[in-house]
Scaffold this motif. Structure first.
Motif, PDB file in Angstrom:
ATOM      1  N   GLY A   6       0.818  -1.201   0.000  1.00  0.00           N
ATOM      2  CA  GLY A   6       0.000   0.000   0.000  1.00  0.00           C
ATOM      3  C   GLY A   6       0.853   1.253   0.000  1.00  0.00           C
ATOM      4  O   GLY A   6       2.027   1.242   0.338  1.00  0.00           O
ATOM      5  N   ARG A   7       0.257   2.362  -0.401  1.00  0.00           N
ATOM      6  CA  ARG A   7       0.971   3.627  -0.432  1.00  0.00           C
ATOM      7  C   ARG A   7       1.092   4.190   0.975  1.00  0.00           C
ATOM      8  O   ARG A   7       0.234   4.000   1.815  1.00  0.00           O
ATOM      9  CB  ARG A   7       0.235   4.601  -1.333  1.00  0.00           C
ATOM     10  CG  ARG A   7       0.203   4.123  -2.769  1.00  0.00           C
ATOM     11  CD  ARG A   7      -0.425   5.150  -3.632  1.00  0.00           C
ATOM     12  NE  ARG A   7       0.413   6.345  -3.587  1.00  0.00           N
ATOM     13  CZ  ARG A   7       0.825   7.000  -4.646  1.00  0.00           C
ATOM     14  NH1 ARG A   7       0.467   6.601  -5.837  1.00  0.00           N
ATOM     15  NH2 ARG A   7       1.574   8.074  -4.527  1.00  0.00           N
ATOM     16  N   ARG A   8       2.169   4.908   1.206  1.00  0.00           N
ATOM     17  CA  ARG A   8       2.394   5.528   2.508  1.00  0.00           C
ATOM     18  C   ARG A   8       1.835   6.936   2.492  1.00  0.00           C
ATOM     19  O   ARG A   8       1.911   7.635   1.492  1.00  0.00           O
ATOM     20  CB  ARG A   8       3.886   5.568   2.806  1.00  0.00           C
ATOM     21  CG  ARG A   8       4.490   4.209   2.974  1.00  0.00           C
ATOM     22  CD  ARG A   8       5.943   4.349   3.347  1.00  0.00           C
ATOM     23  NE  ARG A   8       6.512   3.057   3.632  1.00  0.00           N
ATOM     24  CZ  ARG A   8       7.342   2.418   2.825  1.00  0.00           C
ATOM     25  NH1 ARG A   8       7.704   2.964   1.696  1.00  0.00           N
ATOM     26  NH2 ARG A   8       7.804   1.240   3.149  1.00  0.00           N
ATOM     27  N   ASN A   9       1.325   7.366   3.644  1.00  0.00           N
ATOM     28  CA  ASN A   9       0.840   8.736   3.721  1.00  0.00           C
ATOM     29  C   ASN A   9       2.012   9.668   4.055  1.00  0.00           C
ATOM     30  O   ASN A   9       3.141   9.234   4.273  1.00  0.00           O
ATOM     31  CB  ASN A   9      -0.307   8.855   4.739  1.00  0.00           C
ATOM     32  CG  ASN A   9       0.126   8.514   6.142  1.00  0.00           C
ATOM     33  OD1 ASN A   9       1.289   8.662   6.505  1.00  0.00           O
ATOM     34  ND2 ASN A   9      -0.815   8.055   6.950  1.00  0.00           N
ATOM     35  N   GLN A  10       1.753  10.947   4.084  1.00  0.00           N
ATOM     36  CA  GLN A  10       2.811  11.939   4.282  1.00  0.00           C
ATOM     37  C   GLN A  10       3.500  11.777   5.634  1.00  0.00           C
ATOM     38  O   GLN A  10       4.716  11.920   5.736  1.00  0.00           O
ATOM     39  CB  GLN A  10       2.241  13.353   4.152  1.00  0.00           C
ATOM     40  CG  GLN A  10       3.292  14.445   4.213  1.00  0.00           C
ATOM     41  CD  GLN A  10       4.271  14.371   3.058  1.00  0.00           C
ATOM     42  OE1 GLN A  10       3.876  14.091   1.930  1.00  0.00           O
ATOM     43  NE2 GLN A  10       5.537  14.609   3.333  1.00  0.00           N
ATOM     44  N   ALA A  11       2.766  11.471   6.674  1.00  0.00           N
ATOM     45  CA  ALA A  11       3.362  11.303   8.005  1.00  0.00           C
ATOM     46  C   ALA A  11       4.338  10.134   8.024  1.00  0.00           C
ATOM     47  O   ALA A  11       5.402  10.216   8.638  1.00  0.00           O
ATOM     48  CB  ALA A  11       2.268  11.100   9.048  1.00  0.00           C
ATOM     49  N   GLU A  12       3.992   9.056   7.364  1.00  0.00           N
ATOM     50  CA  GLU A  12       4.884   7.900   7.310  1.00  0.00           C
ATOM     51  C   GLU A  12       6.139   8.211   6.504  1.00  0.00           C
ATOM     52  O   GLU A  12       7.246   7.812   6.875  1.00  0.00           O
ATOM     53  CB  GLU A  12       4.155   6.697   6.725  1.00  0.00           C
ATOM     54  CG  GLU A  12       3.076   6.164   7.648  1.00  0.00           C
ATOM     55  CD  GLU A  12       2.177   5.146   6.962  1.00  0.00           C
ATOM     56  OE1 GLU A  12       1.569   4.351   7.694  1.00  0.00           O
ATOM     57  OE2 GLU A  12       2.081   5.152   5.723  1.00  0.00           O
ATOM     58  N   ARG A  13       5.994   8.934   5.406  1.00  0.00           N
ATOM     59  CA  ARG A  13       7.170   9.323   4.614  1.00  0.00           C
ATOM     60  C   ARG A  13       8.062  10.261   5.414  1.00  0.00           C
ATOM     61  O   ARG A  13       9.296  10.160   5.365  1.00  0.00           O
ATOM     62  CB  ARG A  13       6.735   9.969   3.303  1.00  0.00           C
ATOM     63  CG  ARG A  13       6.132   8.989   2.323  1.00  0.00           C
ATOM     64  CD  ARG A  13       5.997   9.579   0.936  1.00  0.00           C
ATOM     65  NE  ARG A  13       5.267  10.823   0.894  1.00  0.00           N
ATOM     66  CZ  ARG A  13       3.978  10.945   0.613  1.00  0.00           C
ATOM     67  NH1 ARG A  13       3.268   9.867   0.334  1.00  0.00           N
ATOM     68  NH2 ARG A  13       3.398  12.117   0.588  1.00  0.00           N
ATOM     69  N   ASP A  14       7.456  11.183   6.159  1.00  0.00           N
ATOM     70  CA  ASP A  14       8.239  12.092   6.998  1.00  0.00           C
ATOM     71  C   ASP A  14       8.972  11.329   8.095  1.00  0.00           C
ATOM     72  O   ASP A  14      10.129  11.618   8.401  1.00  0.00           O
ATOM     73  CB  ASP A  14       7.343  13.148   7.630  1.00  0.00           C
ATOM     74  CG  ASP A  14       6.834  14.165   6.613  1.00  0.00           C
ATOM     75  OD1 ASP A  14       7.386  14.211   5.493  1.00  0.00           O
ATOM     76  OD2 ASP A  14       5.877  14.896   6.944  1.00  0.00           O
TER      77      ASP A  14
END
Length: 95
Positions: A6-14
């Motif tokens: 699944g795609r990661r959201n912005q918080a996970e990428r940060d």
């Protein structure tokens, strides 16, 4: 983090970006301190040539090894931290 591709959201990428930055900075600091501790006496004091060369070479070999080991240990610990169930005693975070 979402599993199964699944795609990661912005918080996970940060969070990943911050963890990578921490891993690199702490590894650089650990390698520099170790190099200074091993090779420092050769740079500061008058030692026999063979001892100076030996200390410098040991420092130049050990510092990158410590750097890589620190980066790997921080990133592996970050990756496995999210594998824990969200509630104690449960085996599936979605249950």
């Amino acid at each position: 983090m979402e599993t199964y591709g699944g795609r990661r959201n912005q918080a996970e990428r940060d969070a990943i970006t911050v963890e990578i930055g921490y891993a690199l900075c702490s590894a650089l600091f650990a390698a520099a301190v170790l190099f200074g501790a091993v090779a420092g006496p050769a740079l500061l004091f008058e030692l026999p040539d063979t001892v100076e060369k030996l200390l410098l070479r040991i420092g130049l070999v050990i510092a990158p090894v410590v750097f890589v080991a620190r980066v790997i240990s921080v990133l592996v610990r970050f990756r496995t931290k999210d594998d824990q169930p969200s509630q104690p005693g449960r085996t599936n975070p979605d249950s």
